[in-house]
Structures are given as structure tokens and as C-alpha cells.
Design an enzyme around this catalytic site. Sequence first.
Site, PDB file in Angstrom:
ATOM      1  N   GLU A 358     -16.195  21.919 -11.702  1.00 40.44           N
ATOM      2  CA  GLU A 358     -14.812  21.977 -12.194  1.00 40.44           C
ATOM      3  C   GLU A 358     -14.440  20.773 -13.069  1.00 40.44           C
ATOM      4  O   GLU A 358     -13.510  20.029 -12.762  1.00 40.44           O
ATOM      5  CB  GLU A 358     -13.854  22.091 -11.000  1.00 40.44           C
ATOM      6  CG  GLU A 358     -14.120  23.352 -10.189  1.00 40.44           C
ATOM      7  CD  GLU A 358     -13.161  23.523  -9.021  1.00 40.44           C
ATOM      8  OE1 GLU A 358     -12.800  24.670  -8.747  1.00 40.44           O
ATOM      9  OE2 GLU A 358     -12.786  22.527  -8.371  1.00 40.44           O
TER      10      GLU A 358
HETATM   11  C1  ACM Z   1     -16.060  23.547  -5.336  1.00 42.20           C
HETATM   12  O1  ACM Z   1     -15.611  24.329  -4.493  1.00 42.20           O
HETATM   13  N1  ACM Z   1     -15.285  23.068  -6.278  1.00 42.20           N
HETATM   14  C2  ACM Z   1     -17.444  23.169  -5.329  1.00 42.20           C
END
Ligand code: ACM
Length: 772
Positions: A358
Site C-alpha cells: 500500500e
Molecule cells: C496489508 O494488509 N496491508 C498487508
Amino acid sequence: MEINSTFDIQLESFALKYLAFFAAAFLGLASCNTPEPIEISLVPYPSSLETGTDRFNLSSSTQLIIDDQGDFSEEIAFFQSMMQQAIGQKLSDKSGENIIEIRKTESSENPEAYHLKITANKMTLEAGAAEGLFYGLMTLRQLLPTGMESGEVSNDIALPELEIYDQPQYGWRAMHLDVSRHFFSMDYLRRYVDLLSLYKLNKLHLHLTDDQGWRIEIKKYPELTEQGAWRTYNEQDSICIEKSKEDPRFALEPKHIEMRDGTPYYGGYYTQEELKEFVSYAQTKHVEIVPEIDMPGHMMAAIAIYPELACNGEAAWGDLFSTPLCPVNEEVYTFVENVLTEVMDIFPSKYIHIGADEVEKKTWEESAAAQKFMKENGMQNVNELQSYFVNRVSAFLQENGKEVVVWDDAMAGGIDANLNVMYWRNWVAGVPDKAVQNGNEVILAPGDPFYFSTPNSKLFDIYNKPLLGSKFPKELTYKIKGIQACLWTETIPSEALADAMLFPNVLALAERAWSPESAQDWNSFKTRLINQLPRLDLLGVKYAYNPTTKLIPFMNVDTDLQQIGITLESEISEPTIYFTTDGTQPTTDSNLYEGEFFVKGSAEIVAAVFQDGQPTEPILRKQVDYHKAIGKSVEYHKPWNKSYPAGDAGSMTDGYRGGESYNDGIWQGFTNDLDVTVDMGEKTILNSISATFMQAAGPGVFMPEYLEVAVSNDGETFETILRIDNDIPVSEKEKVVKEFKGSLAGKEARYVKVVAPNVQRGFIFVDELVIN
Ligand code: ACM
């Protein structure tokens, strides 16, 4: 004289044995042949288990013989503490009523393997390495009376005659804990390790840093914890505080709150010393602590203190995620390497996790320095810049003898084959397939069902849901290192709530990770799980075992017998299920479900779990059709979306109907119109057609504008004979499944063309074209 005497003794001993044999046989007969079998409720289930009817009586007069070449001293100490708890004292090597022998064997291929044999007068536990011996002890612990967990002593414990050969399916059997979003005490971590090891899990992945808190002392950058480990209440805390009005488990733990000038600060961190002690403790339980320092994104706790580490020098948020570290700033690498050097000093683990999930790369796109760097190095996009960062940091760790783990997002710009990929984004098609094809080893931690913090994480799915798609290259299965479940703690502020989200789910994960597939059995697991709960009670685990009475239907389409087999699963152990096939409400006079049943033609199945003679909610309704188009070929004039192929071109005429989730591998997804022609193979009388669509507005799944059906005999000239308009509004927020069904009025034709326009330009999902 001497000779005679020896002879006498031998004779005497023979006679005694003989007598004993008869006495035992007689007693056996007198007490009605065979003793009651002792219930064996092991989790995870062993690779191989054979039982007999004899018993071994464990008592203070059991002799302990150790033949371990001095290699199992920690495990022997652990065994003796188990004995202390179970029979009130340690065993000695004085000869006694019977024998327990603990042996080191020639080292076996798998250091986690063990062999346990219990007969009437001898128990042998052997392993080639300490890990294996430890797991043998965990098995023995589960065979001992549950009361031993609270020190309830008995001097006459009967253990069942058995033989177990056991070893794990996977080398990576892990749980995770996010200690950043909410902080968890060292005591809690230790107990977590204890519980993981009881169920033969061998790794704890600690998510130590994130935007909301930095939890590991770094001596070179003391501000990271002085400031970064503390916060005034954030949005997640406020949500928890609000929820705690209804459920006290949502209250923030007072021990992690500090008042400063009248303002509450939430937080905490682990000193290096505490972490080192913890790592050593976990080693005695054969649990490897895998630390994660999440980078270059999820770094706001650090960037808020050192904003110069971001490309724009600002600690801020992008559209979705926080501003990441700047991958073209040498200071960033100095910082990262300094931090990781201390991390490696604390954690002797083979693996270090560097996150890489992310990452909002807007600041990289907007940075002149980043753009210049990309141009000079022939990089096409910011994903490649992320790969540069990941590969560079990984190289640093690898030079220091570590293996690196990254979340699967890291693959976007290409990654080195020597990284271990942790698969979590189950909604992205074929992630594990691509990773193994790239040469990476993979840890399966798909959010559905392995994020225990989400509502999708249901016991049935944790135990049963396929983790790999049907197209996964089977010959590369050896690249799957293992499985892991995660506990993200944005809205899990307390130990009690963490327990409730973790247990008993951890047991299902553990069996899936340890037991060979041949030994995994859902029905048996449900019963064994219930038998484990008293042990968890005594260990003070605040588990939440709330099996639902919901039925989960499975279909088995048999094109030879032209029928569909139906199996009904439930989280309830040994449920009583009644069903009908004509759409009527089942009663106790309806069909009793006793295993798979078969549908020829069409049936509207209605089924429920019955308790106290009454059906329980929710009641299952499932339309099943063995219809005329099953097995017929379908030509796609517009393609399906590659992320949701279901079973490719056969999907809409395979008889399988989708379940509740559009990513169950049965629903086929389209981002263009649905536009297909079914070839019935010959001129066929067509009475009706139906196609079922799903709407889930949140993720952008909508109904088509209408369903239009045209027929033809030559496959060229088509006559439109049916149009059914959608009547579900786009504004409908709830998930809806709608069957578009109409009459084809007995028309005779070979080709059936079906068009369903995708007007919202999101997804449309369809499972089956039912033609009769
Ligand atoms: C995640 O759940 N951002 C690895």
C-alpha cells in the site's frame, strides 16, 4: 547350586508372567472385554495415528529413560514441568511400574518430525531434533487430562495405546499480530507464543511499525519511540471508545494510556532488552519471531519525526495511504540501514519482513529528483522505483545473511526471485501464480479468509476455503512455503478482544498448516475443536466460539449421470438438517439430511439446521438445475474480466451456481457487456431461460440494464425473442441477487444469443445460463 538357583528364578519369573497374563485376561473379561476407548482429540491431527485398546498408566512410579545425547535438555525440562502439572512431581530414572523413554534418533529429514508410541507398559517419544521432540510433547500434553493446565494433579492417568508418526505439511506456520495500531504487552505476547506452540505453529510475525505507532526501540533514533510510540487518541481509538459503550472489550487498555498535562496519550513500545528476552523465550517454544518494519509506505510514525525522509519533506497523507519514504534520497537508505542493523541485532530470525504494501506513490510522481532518477535509470514508472527501493533494502539484508519477506504489492514493478512473497490481496487474480512463476517462494495469507480481524474470516472458510486458484501451476506447489493468518488491530484495542478474534480460529489455521491434506477432515475437526475448548478455558483464553447454524451448500455436477449432487456443510458439530426440494419450508417430516443427495432436473432446495425440533435461521434456499445447456459450448463476443474468469468459457453452462461472494470462483465477472452465444449442439426445443446476476454497489458490482435473448438456427441470423429489464436501482446499497428469467415459448433453435449491457461500467457478475 548356582545354576539351579538361576533356573528357579527364571522359572518363577515365567510363572509370574503367566499368572499375570491370566489375571489380566480374566479381569478383562470380567470388566466386559475391552475398556472404554479414550477420546483422542488432537489439534492439529497427526499425519498418521493408530490406536489400540490398551492403556498406559502414568504415575509417579513411571520411570523416565533419556537417551538424547544431551541435545534435548530444554525439552526434557519442559516434559518434567508437564509431569509436575499432571501428576504433581517429576519422573525419575528409578525403575518403576512402567517406562517413558525419550530418544534422539538418527536425524530425520524433517527436524519437526516425531514418533510417539504408547503401549501398556512403555511410552516412547523419539525425534531427530529438538523441534520434533517439542511437537511430540505438545501432542502428549493434549493427551493428558485437561485439568493439568491448571495444575489439577492425578496420580493415575490413563493414556491410550497408540502410535503416531507426525510431521508438518508446511515449514511456515504462522500467526501475525499488529502491535502498531494498538499496543500489546510483553505478557500478552508471551502467552500468545505459548498458545501458538501448543498448536504447533512455529512463527509469529510482529508488525512493529506503522503510521499509527512505532513500537521497537532504536537506539540511534530514540525519538522513534519517545515520540512515535505515543499519540493522542486517533480516529480508530475514537471508534473503539464509542464501541466500548456496548462491548467493554473495545475499551483501550488503561495500562497503555499515560496522562500528560491532563491529556491522555495512548501507546507503548518494547525496549531492545525486552525484545531479546522475548525472542529467547519464543525460541524455547520453537517459535521464530519474524519482525516487520513496514516500508517505504506505512512509515508515518517515523516521517512525522523526520519529514525530510519524504520526497516532498512533508508528513502528510495521500488519497489512500500515507506519504512514503523517498526512494531517491540517500539519507533514507542511511536511516533504513541503521534501523535494520539494530533490528537484526535483536532478532536472530532467518527472515525479516520489510512490508512494501500500500504505497501511495504520488509524491514520487511529483518529485523532480525522483523523475530525474527514473529517467537516468531507464525506469518507466513509479512501480519500478518501488522495486528499486525493495531490491536495494533487500540486498542489504541479504548481505547480512537474512531472507526477506514482502507483501505481494511489491510485485507491481517486478521483484527479485529471491524474495519471499506474502500473498494477502485475495481480490487480485493470480498473485501466487505470478509469484511462483517469477521464481519467488510464497506464504499464503489471503485476507479472505486469513485476516482474522475481518467479518469474512469464518471458521468454515479458514479450514476449507481453497487458497490457490484453479490455474495455479501445480508443478510449482513446492514454492508454497506455508500459510499464515493475520490480526490487524485498528479496532482491536484489548487483549480480551484479540483473544476473541484469534481463538478458536487459530486452531483451524494450525491444522491446515500442519496436517497433511489427507488428515484434514472438517467434521472430525469440529468435534475435536469442541474438546479443546476446556483447555483454552483453563489457559484463560477469552475465545469466541460462536458457530452459526448457517448452511453452506456445495454442488457436484455429474454430466455422466446427468445429475447434481448436493452437500450441506455447517459450523455446528453433528447438525440435524432437514430439507425439501420443492421450495417449501422444511419440517421434521421432511427429508433428513444424511450426506450428499442428488438432483435431476430442477429443484428449489430449502434446508435448515434444526434445534429442539425447530428450524433455525438463516434458512438456506438454493436453486439447482440440471438443464439442457450444461456442457454446451459458449462463444464469447466480448471477454470476461481476467480477474474473475471463474472456470473460463465453460463457466456459464457448467451447472454450478454462485454463492454469496462474487470471488468464489463460480461467478464470472465482466467489465464490458455480457455478450455470448450458446451452441446447443442441435436444434432444441427452448422453453425457458434464466441468468442470475449479483449487485454489490460498494465494490462496484451492478445489475445489467436488461437481459436480451435472441435465437438462431444457422448461427448468423438471429431473432430476438425475449427482453427482461432490470428493476434493481443503482442506489440499492444491500447486496442483491436477481434472477432474470423468462419464457422462450417452446421455440426450436440451435443457437441462443444472450446480451446483458453493462451500463454502470463497473462489474457485472453472472453464474449460469439456465436453459430448458
Ligand atoms: C496489508 O494488509 N496491508 C498487508
